[in-house]
Every structure is written in C-alpha cells, then in structure tokens.
Write an enzyme that holds these catalytic residues in place. Structure first.
Site, PDB file in Angstrom:
ATOM      1  N   LYS A  25       0.827  -1.209   0.000  1.00 30.08           N
ATOM      2  CA  LYS A  25       0.000   0.000   0.000  1.00 30.08           C
ATOM      3  C   LYS A  25       0.863   1.263   0.000  1.00 30.08           C
ATOM      4  O   LYS A  25       0.606   2.197  -0.764  1.00 30.08           O
ATOM      5  CB  LYS A  25      -0.877  -0.030   1.248  1.00 30.08           C
ATOM      6  CG  LYS A  25      -2.115   0.795   1.197  1.00 30.08           C
ATOM      7  CD  LYS A  25      -3.044   0.356   2.329  1.00 30.08           C
ATOM      8  CE  LYS A  25      -2.221   0.162   3.588  1.00 30.08           C
ATOM      9  NZ  LYS A  25      -2.701  -0.808   4.522  1.00 30.08           N
ATOM     10  N   PHE A  32      -3.716  -1.056   7.237  1.00 26.82           N
ATOM     11  CA  PHE A  32      -4.360  -2.347   6.986  1.00 26.82           C
ATOM     12  C   PHE A  32      -5.352  -2.274   5.820  1.00 26.82           C
ATOM     13  O   PHE A  32      -5.173  -1.493   4.900  1.00 26.82           O
ATOM     14  CB  PHE A  32      -5.019  -2.893   8.256  1.00 26.82           C
ATOM     15  CG  PHE A  32      -4.010  -3.186   9.344  1.00 26.82           C
ATOM     16  CD1 PHE A  32      -2.879  -3.944   9.082  1.00 26.82           C
ATOM     17  CD2 PHE A  32      -4.179  -2.708  10.637  1.00 26.82           C
ATOM     18  CE1 PHE A  32      -1.931  -4.216  10.068  1.00 26.82           C
ATOM     19  CE2 PHE A  32      -3.239  -2.973  11.629  1.00 26.82           C
ATOM     20  CZ  PHE A  32      -2.124  -3.728  11.342  1.00 26.82           C
ATOM     21  N   TRP A  76       6.974  -0.467  -8.040  1.00 27.95           N
ATOM     22  CA  TRP A  76       8.063  -1.108  -7.294  1.00 27.95           C
ATOM     23  C   TRP A  76       9.279  -1.253  -8.211  1.00 27.95           C
ATOM     24  O   TRP A  76      10.395  -0.929  -7.827  1.00 27.95           O
ATOM     25  CB  TRP A  76       7.591  -2.477  -6.768  1.00 27.95           C
ATOM     26  CG  TRP A  76       8.599  -3.149  -5.900  1.00 27.95           C
ATOM     27  CD1 TRP A  76       8.769  -2.994  -4.557  1.00 27.95           C
ATOM     28  CD2 TRP A  76       9.594  -4.101  -6.304  1.00 27.95           C
ATOM     29  NE1 TRP A  76       9.797  -3.769  -4.102  1.00 27.95           N
ATOM     30  CE2 TRP A  76      10.324  -4.457  -5.157  1.00 27.95           C
ATOM     31  CE3 TRP A  76       9.935  -4.677  -7.535  1.00 27.95           C
ATOM     32  CZ2 TRP A  76      11.371  -5.377  -5.183  1.00 27.95           C
ATOM     33  CZ3 TRP A  76      10.984  -5.590  -7.577  1.00 27.95           C
ATOM     34  CH2 TRP A  76      11.694  -5.938  -6.394  1.00 27.95           C
ATOM     35  N   PHE A  87       3.596  -8.251  -9.882  1.00 25.52           N
ATOM     36  CA  PHE A  87       4.703  -9.153  -9.567  1.00 25.52           C
ATOM     37  C   PHE A  87       5.108  -9.857 -10.855  1.00 25.52           C
ATOM     38  O   PHE A  87       4.260 -10.109 -11.709  1.00 25.52           O
ATOM     39  CB  PHE A  87       4.268 -10.188  -8.530  1.00 25.52           C
ATOM     40  CG  PHE A  87       4.511  -9.753  -7.125  1.00 25.52           C
ATOM     41  CD1 PHE A  87       3.711  -8.778  -6.556  1.00 25.52           C
ATOM     42  CD2 PHE A  87       5.537 -10.301  -6.367  1.00 25.52           C
ATOM     43  CE1 PHE A  87       3.930  -8.353  -5.254  1.00 25.52           C
ATOM     44  CE2 PHE A  87       5.761  -9.890  -5.068  1.00 25.52           C
ATOM     45  CZ  PHE A  87       4.961  -8.908  -4.508  1.00 25.52           C
ATOM     46  N   ARG A 126       2.003   7.841   6.933  1.00 22.23           N
ATOM     47  CA  ARG A 126       2.236   7.658   8.366  1.00 22.23           C
ATOM     48  C   ARG A 126       3.719   7.441   8.641  1.00 22.23           C
ATOM     49  O   ARG A 126       4.457   6.975   7.783  1.00 22.23           O
ATOM     50  CB  ARG A 126       1.447   6.450   8.876  1.00 22.23           C
ATOM     51  CG  ARG A 126      -0.060   6.671   8.871  1.00 22.23           C
ATOM     52  CD  ARG A 126      -0.786   5.375   9.098  1.00 22.23           C
ATOM     53  NE  ARG A 126      -0.493   4.434   8.022  1.00 22.23           N
ATOM     54  CZ  ARG A 126      -0.550   3.125   8.130  1.00 22.23           C
ATOM     55  NH1 ARG A 126      -0.884   2.581   9.287  1.00 22.23           N
ATOM     56  NH2 ARG A 126      -0.289   2.354   7.106  1.00 22.23           N
ATOM     57  N   LYS A 158       8.119  -7.169  10.393  1.00 20.98           N
ATOM     58  CA  LYS A 158       7.613  -6.462   9.230  1.00 20.98           C
ATOM     59  C   LYS A 158       8.656  -5.589   8.543  1.00 20.98           C
ATOM     60  O   LYS A 158       8.627  -5.397   7.336  1.00 20.98           O
ATOM     61  CB  LYS A 158       6.405  -5.607   9.658  1.00 20.98           C
ATOM     62  CG  LYS A 158       5.641  -4.972   8.509  1.00 20.98           C
ATOM     63  CD  LYS A 158       4.339  -4.355   9.025  1.00 20.98           C
ATOM     64  CE  LYS A 158       3.668  -3.522   7.954  1.00 20.98           C
ATOM     65  NZ  LYS A 158       4.245  -2.170   7.787  1.00 20.98           N
ATOM     66  N   THR A 217       4.026   1.500  -0.887  1.00 24.41           N
ATOM     67  CA  THR A 217       4.743   1.521  -2.163  1.00 24.41           C
ATOM     68  C   THR A 217       3.852   2.104  -3.258  1.00 24.41           C
ATOM     69  O   THR A 217       4.279   2.961  -4.042  1.00 24.41           O
ATOM     70  CB  THR A 217       5.165   0.082  -2.522  1.00 24.41           C
ATOM     71  OG1 THR A 217       5.952  -0.435  -1.443  1.00 24.41           O
ATOM     72  CG2 THR A 217       5.969   0.041  -3.803  1.00 24.41           C
ATOM     73  N   ALA A 259      -3.739   0.823  13.239  1.00 26.81           N
ATOM     74  CA  ALA A 259      -5.037   0.782  12.554  1.00 26.81           C
ATOM     75  C   ALA A 259      -5.942  -0.291  13.134  1.00 26.81           C
ATOM     76  O   ALA A 259      -7.109  -0.376  12.767  1.00 26.81           O
ATOM     77  CB  ALA A 259      -4.835   0.551  11.068  1.00 26.81           C
TER      78      ALA A 259
END
Lengths: 559, 559
Positions: free
Chosen positions: A74, A304, A413, A385, A97, A108, A76, A276
């Site tokens: 998200k 999230f 990405w 991907f 954030r 993470k 990215t 969140a």
C-alpha cells in the site's frame, strides 16, 4: 529470481535533493520550515492558518484488500502513484504515516515504501525520524507517572488503583511488558497494582496528535483523556492531574508535520502513525490539510485493509476534519488474492485461476463498500509481480468491471513513477466523477446501532453481540455522556470478521465486542473484538539482529 | 526581594543568532553541520578526524562544593565564565551536559543555567532537545526486549532469569517502575521475573555514548555490555544477543555533539548527561574534544560535587580520553557554606560568620583534593547572592588564601559575562601555572585498593568496608578479568561520606560498599554505597503541573 537490489541499497543510491529544494517544489515558504539536517524538515502549523483562504486540492485515499503474508504494498503504491501523478504533470504531495520502531526491529521491517517507490532518507524515517514518537511516548509516560505519583502522595482525587485504564508506552515490540505488576518494594516505592505497556503507536496520545487541529485543540483533547475511575466510579482526567500543559509542551514540535521526498523528488509529508487495529490508523489531519493546500492532488493511505483503515479514515478522520475524498485506490496483488483463495504461501508463484476466483470476493467486497456504502469513485491497483500471468490479470479486470470499476496495473516497485502513470491517469479521471460521499453511520445513533452499522455494512456480518462486560461498559459510557462519539473498531486485520482465520469474504458470522472503552481525548469509543494486541512481541529471529552500521555511519540490514 | 524575571522569561527575550552564525563563530565548517531548526545543530564527528592534527585549547573543569538545598550554580557559573572569557577576548567554547526530563518535571527543574548566564533555546534544551536521550532509551530498551525475547524463544544461551542485570529505561521520574514483575499473564506473555526501570541518564548506554570516540568504538563498547549471567555463571553480552548493530544504528545521530549558544552568543556544545551518582557524570568525550579543537579555552563541568563529578571526570573521563585539565573552578555560595555549617534553610539570608566558618571545611577539602591529590591549579568561584555580606566574603577569601587559592566573585547570574570577567582573568592566569596532573589511583591496583584510594584520598574516610555480597562480587569480577577497570563510585551527592546526613567535611567514617557491578561497555566497575536511586520519584507537587504552552507555542513555567 533475479538478484534485486534491496530497498536500502536503492534508497542509499538516490541523489537526494536538499529539503529546502523540496520545500520550494511544494511551495512551502522558508519562514515555516524547520530543518532537521539536510533532508528532513518540520513545517510550522502556522502555515495552515495563513493559507486558510487558499483552495484545497483533491484528496485520494489508498487502501487495500485484507492483508496476507503475500503482501500488498500500500505504501509503495501510494508513493509510486504520487510520483506517477507528477510524471503526467499534476502537482502532487503524498501524505503518509511514520513508521514505528517495533515492526522495524520485529518481522515487518520499515514502512517507507519499497523498490523504486520509496521515501527518503529511508534509514532516518524508519529509525527516530524527527523524534515525534518519542515525544508521544514521553507525554504518555509523564501522565502515567503523575497519575501514580498522585496516588502515592495521598490520592486526594480518590483514584481506584484497580480501575486505572491508562498504560505506559514504549516504541518497541516487547511482550515482556504486556502485563506487569509495578509499584512493588515497599511503602516508598509506589502503589502495587496490575499494569501494562502499549506500543507507542497504540497510545491515545498518538491518536490525539493525529486528530488535533492546533496546539489549543491538542491541549483540550489531552485534558479530556480519561486515565481511570475513582472509587465512586467518576472518570479521572489528565486535567484533574494538571498534566495537559506539560504534555502539550512535550508535543509542541511533534505536532508539526515532517517534510521529506520520494526517490523522484515528490514532496512527502510523513506525520503520525496510530495503529489501525486499536486506533484510527491514519496520518495526521494537519499533514493531510497541509498537503491539500500545497498540491492539486494529495495521495494518502490508511492502515491495513479497507474494513479497518479506510473505514476509520472515512468515518472518523474525514468527519473530524471535514474532508471529502475525491477517489479511493484499492491495492491488491494477484498473489494475495490467490492466498485468500486458499493457495499455500509457497505455491503462489504458479498460475491458479481457480484460487484467484475464490479469492477475488475479498477485493470485490472492499470495492463494493467504497462504492456503495461510502459513495466514492474507486479504482483497483494491482501491484505487479513478475509471476502474475495475463490470464490472472484479465480475470481480476473482468470481475472488477462487473462492479463498474477499472483496474490499473501498478509497476511502481520496479519502475518508480513511470510504472504508476496508468494508475495516475485513472485517478485523475475518477476525481471528475460524481461523488456521493457519506459516512457509514451517523453520530446520533446509539453506540449499539453504530456498532451494528459497521459490522453489517462494512464487515457484512449477520450482526454484533456484546459480552455482559461490554454491555455494562456501554451503559456506563452512555451515562457519562460519551454516547455520541464515533466508534473505533479494534479488530483483527486478517479478516473481515473478528476471526483472523476467516479469509476471503466470509459470510454467516457475528462480531463479538468484548469490551468498550472511551478515548475521550481522541474523541472515539474503542470497541475491542477478539484478542487485539496493543503490545506486539519480537519473533524468533528479530530483524534487529541483521541491522548494522559501519564506521562511516552507513546503515545496512534495514528493510 | 526585587521582582526578578524568571529564567524562561530572560531566555525568551534573548535575540538568538541563527545557529549557522554561531557555527561561524566557533569555526565549524558547513559540511559538518546538521541543522535542527534554526537554533540547534549537530556536528558530525568526522570533523574531529579531519582536525586531528590541529592543536587543542586548554580545558577548564567547573566543579562545586557538596550540594545543599541552598544551591551552588555550577552550570550557571560555567556558562557565565565562558561568556566572561569571551568578554576578555579569549576564544571560548562551553561544553555541558544535556538535561534529563526527569528533573525538569520533578523538583530540580531544567539544567540550562540561570539568570543572565543561560544556554538557549532553553525550552528545547530542557525538553527533547535533539532526541539524544530518547535514542539512548530506545537502544537500552531494544537490548532488553531482545534479551527477554531470547529467553521466551527457547533460551539457547541458557540465561538465568534470576541473574539478569540489564534494566529497561525511561527518561522520567517514575518511582512506580523502580521494582516490577514483568512477563506475567501466561505462556505467550514472556517469562515472569523481577525487573525494574532506571531513568535514562542512569543507563550504561548513556555512559557508553559519552565515552565513545567514534561509531566503531561505540559498537565495540555496546558489544561488551553484560546483561546478565547464564545458569553456569558466565556473563551474557549484547553481542551474544546480536544487538550491537541495531543499537549502534539507533545511536548514530545521538553520537554527534549538539551546538547551541549562550545568551551572549558563545558557542555551547551540549552533549550527553550520565548521572553523576551512579555513572560518571560528564558530558561526552566527543563534545569536549571538539570544543578543544574549536577554542583556546574549553569550559566544562561535571555533575554534583568535586568528590563525585570531578573525581570521575579526572579519574575516568580524562584517563579514557587522554585529557589534562589546565585549571579547576570550585563553585560555592556563601549560603550553601552556612548550610554546611548548620544554619537552617530559612535563616540563610542573615549574616552568620560562625556558621560560615563551620561550613568552610567542605569547600577547603574539595579544593585541597584538586590541588594536592590531582595536582591541578584551582580557583574558588563564589556565586554571588544579594544577601552575601562583605565580612562573609572576606572570610571565604582569607581561608582559601591559606591553601594558596584565590577566590573570584562570580556575578554572572545577575550580569552575564560581564559578571564573570574577574573569574575569567583568574582562570587565564591559572592556565599558565605549573600543572602536576595525576589520577587518584592507578588502574593496576586491585579493586579493593582502588576503592580505598578514592575513599581515603578523596572522601577522607578512615577506610572502606565491603559487605559479604560485595566481596563475592569482587572475586567474581576479578576472575572474569574486569579487575583492571577504573571505579565508578555510586554514592550520595549530599556528603563526602556515604551518609547523606554528614554535612561539611566529616571525619571518622568508613564507607560501606554494598555491591559491585561491571559496566563492561562503559569500561568501569560501579561500586554501590548507601541507597543509590537509579529511578527518582516525583514530589508532592511536580514541576510539570506548572508547565504550560499557549496557542502560539510559547512555553511557560519551565525553570
């Protein structure tokens, strides 16, 4: 798989512009700028007052499907979309954030985007940045210290040590501190009682900082914090402890949004970061409002999936701030959709149309909520991907079309802003579409009706059940006059339901609310469902073990 | 008494120069400067390497008599002396410690000087400043979290939960956290054990930061930290937990000294601030060495009285850093000397030559130590109060003369640098005097011999006694190879002895060492005497209650 550069390698290769240059791009006058080194700056909130009469740009929310171990990207996508918007000639600012140290050292990793869609300086942003979270922790812990000291020094307010709700905070994944007994060791060592720590991002102060419009509002919100109850059941506030002034003084600089840049020099405001699941999961209102003044398009994200982050963004943040988003981007990956459809993590590289079809309802339900419940224009961004097949992408597109929603492939990405142009074009188009924004519930409903609205409309549950304890709390909170606050759901991020194992778009479940507590300063009622953790733990091999720094101060191993 | 302006009022009236201007005054090239707003900057440690071949200025230590509730004003004198030095044409930098939030919100208040001898921006320096202490707390707590997580995840190292010596830290006076039981609540919630918190300034990381010469040295020192012992009694280090890299990454910026200014625009390096009772009580070696490169005269201070702060400055910091001070200033007030002579706090405004005479031995013994034990030139600075009488001042002067030491009246609180010129002239003169600097003990003595040297030579005790527990620890530490480290005494600051009630210059006492522990990263053995607190508490009316901030961000009530 090819030998990709790591995020930190890409970030460190970036030729960053001086932050004063980025400020010029954003149109921030020098007078509002407080430099933190060459590549970070705080912006004085006075700018917002001075620009009060200038028009706002359009607000775009980036949210996502229900997260899986396959990831969705998200942040990215938000960063790459902002860069893509600028590639197609739009004045854009991204508002994100701040990362917490807990995940950075846990599993993470950091939260500054990835690949060629990152904000920099990545190491600083992921470590202390400009100290905001530490300031929040200090304000949180000052209140706790003043509270226990008040009891120790005679307890004139009659605070019941068994009814203290205020916890201490530390910006660290530290399960050892979840449940403690403190104040032990004798008469002079405090009052023995059960206690616990939260991670700083779960502190109400974090939520307050993100919802405050200025210092005065901040101080008033701090004053209203309920830290516990007296023996006779009356709420005890931070104001009763005379703590709000010192707390606000500690938060003076933390209240100012932070300016950094993307790898492509797009201005990024990174400010605040409430959890969140337990809190409202969005960056600060101040930062969002500044971004709107500084740009024609503001890209922001919420934590999230859309059932948690977007719901709170739309029902809490937008309501408090008087904001109306112009469009919503729902991020998904083909891999994550297949995971929702039942494929094991190790088999996600194979084409599997059946699993994809089984997983798609998760995406479609989030999209439907945005369109139908909130009345907002919506686009699905597929974070590409290399293993995605054309047949898979076609299926996602076809299914979304049925809801009247376009799909844009996002290759940010791998390609940065260039890979976000298609998504950017669709976002620009959506912003001109009709907008019928409304919240999922009205504030004047009863607490139970509001809970029901969220659970039924957003989660698609059959209903909501309150435990006996929660019912008692509900009565008390309504008696105390908190009944007209919005609801902040504390729910697992891994499912639409309150059971983290129910993937996809589960049906036939009821949400159980175990407890209700008021965050009177933030201005919402937290409804706790399931086992929501406000203090994570470290994994068997913490990410911290891999982090290092060389003799020149170059950090490695951050991801 | 006249209606004086408060410290914060004076500080806020000051027309501060931009920190880039102060950097020019100090001779710091822009390339080394990292701005933190307009009035604070960090200086890259690379500057020290680049200036390695340039000559050092002279180092002047400011210390004091044994503290009393009447106050002595060591920081104020240091700041005013630096301003005074510049008034008489000397290139001077002042190098001080950073204040801790604990005292700011407790009883003592801030630590940025007072009256017209302050460093600014006073509010920032007293609150988060540039975040160094928060970084230290985070590094401290990351190590703690990794330690408990290691045990939780299987305890491959065999760490004995009953022999953990590493505590968590918070920069707050919070007695409730002194003694806790954490890790409770079941199998997944950590390992139940006795634990506790220290205030950040008492953390070994604080001492390490202040003693490290660069990142590599920092990382090596962090690696050596002993966090506890295995079931078989072997020390467990931060390196065993693979924590040193991430900890050093967290401390990357905290390691860089902070540049600010005095009210009169004298460059001030404010960096680090270990407790002077439990740790070594001096600002960082990096900051001191930078100041020496940037000036002809560096004024620095050490915590509490000369028996604690100066002893550790001279026996630990100067030894590690290879420094030789050129002169020492011992600060006293007539009021405090009368308090040492038995006058009650409320009667200090009256002339009382008898009490003064009875209190003078405290000053004279500190002065004697500096001259005779350490072989350093020394001056007594009387921090002037309006209630001091000429007869009182004459008596102090006459008694000091007998030791061959001059007295200079310091009026810096009321007059700034102008009031520090007399002291400055004497300091300049002393710097040309013969210097026979030697430490009070050699490192190759046994631990017990070193303890005896400090207790007898500096405290003037009859001797030192070790409890049975301390003896056992001593044997163990010598077995583990820590026998040749210097000693860091943890002793009450209120007396030469280990009994806070023995004022003046007590005789006929023995010092009892209750415990010995190694700070292997800092590189010293802490000898605990009496009840040394590593986590203070808040008073009945915390200073925090008076602190406020208005809608423009102007802070009041800080002192």
């Amino acid at each position: 798989m090819a030998d990709y550069k790591t995020d930190i390698e890409i970030a460190q290769e970036c030729e960053k512009q001086k932050i004063t240059e980025i400020a010029k791009v954003a149109g921030v006058d020098d007078q509002y700028l407080e430099l933190y080194g060459n590549y970070k700056a705080k912006i004085d909130y006075q700018m917002l007052k001075d620009k009060a009469n200038e028009p706002d740009g359009k607000l775009i929310l980036v949210t996502a499907i229900t997260p899986t171990p396959a990831g969705e990207g998200k942040t990215t996508t938000s960063v790459g979309l902002a860069d893509g918007m600028r590639k197609i000639g739009k004045k854009t600012v991204v508002a994100l954030r701040e990362p917490s140290l807990g995940p950075v050292f846990g599993i993470k990793g950091g939260a500054a985007g990835g690949g060629y869609a990152q904000v920099v300086p990545m190491e600083d942003i992921n470590l202390h940045f400009t100290g905001d979270f530490h300031a929040i922790g200090a304000a949180n812990n000052l209140l706790a210290a003043m509270l226990d000291n008040h009891i120790q020094q005679g307890n004139a307010l009659g605070i019941d040590p068994k009814q203290i709700t205020w916890k201490r905070a530390v910006d660290m994944n530290d399960r050892q501190l979840r449940h403690v007994i403190d104040g032990i060791g004798g008469k002079m060592q405090g009052v023995p009682r059960e206690d616990g720590f939260e991670i700083t991002v779960a502190s109400e102060i974090m939520a307050i900082l993100c919802l405050s419009s200025d210092i005065t509002d901040l101080k008033e919100r701090l004053s209203r914090i309920v830290v516990g109850y007296t023996y006779s059941g009356e709420p005890v506030t931070a104001k009763d402890l005379k703590a709000q002034g010192a707390m606000a003084a500690l938060l003076k600089d933390a209240l100012k949004p932070n300016l950094v840049q993307t790898l492509e020099g797009t201005p990024a405001l990174i400010h605040g970061g409430p959890f969140a699941n337990i809190a409202h999961g969005c960056n600060s209102i101040t930062a969002t409002k500044m971004a709107l003044k500084l740009s024609d398009y503001t890209i922001t994200e919420a934590g999230f999936a859309a059932d948690l982050g977007a719901e709170k963004f739309l029902d809490i943040k937008c309501r408090v701030a008087g904001l109306t988003p112009s469009a919503v981007v729902v991020v998904a990956t083909v891999r994550a959709l297949k995971y929702h459809g039942g494929v094991a993590k190790n088999d996600l590289n194979e084409e599997n149309l059946e699993a994809l079809k089984a997983g798609l309802p998760n995406l479609l339900q989030h999209v439907g909520n945005i369109k139908d419940v909130y009345g907002l224009p919506c686009v699905v961004a597929i974070n590409a991907f290399p293993t995605d097949t054309k047949a898979e992408l076609d299926m996602v597109e076809a299914e979304c079309k049925k809801l009247g929603v376009n799909v844009a492939l996002s290759e940010v990405w791998a390609k940065g802003g260039e890979g976000g142009k298609a998504l950017a074009e669709e976002v620009v188009r959506l912003c001109e579409e009709p907008n019928h924004f409304k919240q999922s519930y009205e504030l004047d409903l009863s607490i139970e009706e509001k809970l029901e609205a969220i659970c039924k409309k957003i989660y698609h549950a059959d209903g909501v059940e309150l435990t006996a304890g929660a019912k008692k709390q509900l009565t008390k909170l309504e008696e105390l006059g908190y009944g007209n606050l919005p609801i902040c759901m504390a729910k697992t991020q891994y499912s639409f339901s309150d059971n983290p194992k129910l993937l996809g778009a589960p049906k036939g479940f009821t949400v159980t609310v175990r407890n209700l507590k008021v965050s009177a300063g933030a201005g919402f009622i937290v409804a706790l469902t399931g086992d929501i953790m406000t203090m994570p733990g470290l994994p068997k091999v913490p990410a911290a073990e891999k982090i290092d720094i060389d003799e020149n101060g170059v950090i490695t191993g951050l991801f």
